[in-house]
Design a protein around this motif. Structure first.
Motif, short mmCIF file in Angstrom:
data_model
loop_
_atom_site.label_atom_id
_atom_site.label_comp_id
_atom_site.label_asym_id
_atom_site.label_seq_id
_atom_site.Cartn_x
_atom_site.Cartn_y
_atom_site.Cartn_z
N GLN A 1 -40.72 58.50 20.69
CA GLN A 1 -39.57 58.81 19.85
C GLN A 1 -38.65 57.59 19.84
O GLN A 1 -38.18 57.15 20.88
N LEU A 2 -38.42 57.06 18.64
CA LEU A 2 -37.54 55.91 18.47
C LEU A 2 -36.33 56.34 17.65
O LEU A 2 -36.38 57.31 16.90
N TYR A 3 -35.25 55.61 17.79
CA TYR A 3 -34.02 55.94 17.09
C TYR A 3 -33.63 54.78 16.17
O TYR A 3 -33.73 53.63 16.56
N ASP A 4 -33.19 55.12 14.96
CA ASP A 4 -32.74 54.08 14.05
C ASP A 4 -31.27 53.75 14.34
O ASP A 4 -30.68 54.26 15.29
N ALA A 5 -30.67 52.88 13.52
CA ALA A 5 -29.31 52.41 13.76
C ALA A 5 -28.28 53.53 13.74
O ALA A 5 -27.26 53.46 14.43
N SER A 6 -28.56 54.59 12.99
CA SER A 6 -27.60 55.70 12.91
C SER A 6 -27.86 56.76 14.00
O SER A 6 -27.16 57.77 14.05
N GLY A 7 -28.88 56.54 14.83
CA GLY A 7 -29.17 57.47 15.92
C GLY A 7 -30.13 58.58 15.56
O GLY A 7 -30.36 59.48 16.35
N THR A 8 -30.72 58.50 14.38
CA THR A 8 -31.68 59.51 13.95
C THR A 8 -33.03 59.26 14.63
O THR A 8 -33.55 58.15 14.56
N PRO A 9 -33.58 60.29 15.28
CA PRO A 9 -34.87 60.08 15.95
C PRO A 9 -36.04 60.07 14.97
O PRO A 9 -36.04 60.77 13.97
N HIS A 10 -37.03 59.24 15.27
CA HIS A 10 -38.26 59.13 14.48
C HIS A 10 -39.43 59.07 15.45
O HIS A 10 -39.37 58.35 16.44
N LEU A 11 -40.48 59.82 15.15
CA LEU A 11 -41.69 59.76 15.96
C LEU A 11 -42.62 58.69 15.39
O LEU A 11 -42.89 58.67 14.18
N CYS A 12 -43.08 57.80 16.26
CA CYS A 12 -43.96 56.71 15.84
C CYS A 12 -45.10 56.58 16.83
O CYS A 12 -44.91 56.78 18.03
N VAL A 13 -46.28 56.24 16.32
CA VAL A 13 -47.42 55.99 17.19
C VAL A 13 -47.36 54.54 17.64
O VAL A 13 -47.28 53.63 16.81
N ASP A 14 -47.36 54.33 18.94
CA ASP A 14 -47.40 52.99 19.51
C ASP A 14 -48.85 52.50 19.41
O ASP A 14 -49.71 52.94 20.16
N GLU A 15 -49.09 51.60 18.47
CA GLU A 15 -50.46 51.15 18.20
C GLU A 15 -51.08 50.42 19.39
O GLU A 15 -52.28 50.55 19.65
N ALA A 16 -50.29 49.66 20.12
CA ALA A 16 -50.81 48.95 21.29
C ALA A 16 -51.27 49.95 22.35
O ALA A 16 -52.35 49.80 22.95
N LEU A 17 -50.47 50.99 22.58
CA LEU A 17 -50.84 52.02 23.55
C LEU A 17 -52.06 52.79 23.07
O LEU A 17 -52.97 53.09 23.86
N ARG A 18 -52.12 53.09 21.77
CA ARG A 18 -53.27 53.81 21.21
C ARG A 18 -54.55 53.01 21.43
O ARG A 18 -55.57 53.55 21.88
N ARG A 19 -54.51 51.71 21.18
CA ARG A 19 -55.68 50.86 21.38
C ARG A 19 -56.08 50.78 22.86
O ARG A 19 -57.26 50.77 23.19
N ARG A 20 -55.09 50.72 23.74
CA ARG A 20 -55.38 50.69 25.18
C ARG A 20 -56.07 51.97 25.62
O ARG A 20 -57.02 51.94 26.41
N LEU A 21 -55.61 53.12 25.11
CA LEU A 21 -56.24 54.39 25.46
C LEU A 21 -57.66 54.47 24.91
O LEU A 21 -58.57 54.97 25.59
N GLU A 22 -57.87 53.99 23.69
CA GLU A 22 -59.21 53.98 23.12
C GLU A 22 -60.14 53.08 23.92
O GLU A 22 -61.29 53.44 24.19
N THR A 23 -59.64 51.91 24.32
CA THR A 23 -60.44 50.99 25.12
C THR A 23 -60.80 51.60 26.47
O THR A 23 -61.94 51.49 26.94
N LYS A 24 -59.84 52.28 27.07
CA LYS A 24 -60.09 52.95 28.35
C LYS A 24 -61.14 54.05 28.18
O LYS A 24 -62.03 54.19 29.03
#
Length: 78
Positions: free
Chosen positions: A44-67
């Motif tokens: 969960q990331l927040y923009d400049a106004s403090g609104t939360p947004h869900l985003c997939v961390d691509e680096a973490l996703r690739r690490r999990l796939e590699t594992k």
């Protein structure tokens, strides 16, 4: 085991082929777990106004796939 649970399992031949290094079978395993990996990689990331947004961390996703691939290739099929 009920039919809903049985339908969510990977077929045994796919597991055997993936453990032996078959690329198509490994891709089938990755496809089977892609939703779970995406959920684990979501932050969960927040923009400049403090609104939360869900985003997939691509680096973490690739690490999990590699594992997962690493564990598939070391898996001993009985």
């Amino acid at each position: 085991m009920n039919s809903k649970t049985a339908s969510n399992l990977l077929p045994y031949p796919v597991i055997v082929l993936a453990a032996s290094g078959d690329v198509d079978a490994i891709n089938a395993v990755l496809k089977h777990y892609e939703g779970y990996i995406a959920a684990l990689s979501t932050k969960q990331l927040y923009d400049a106004s403090g609104t939360p947004h869900l985003c997939v961390d691509e680096a973490l996703r690739r690490r999990l796939e590699t594992k997962l691939i690493t564990k598939i290739l070391t898996f001993k099929v009985a």
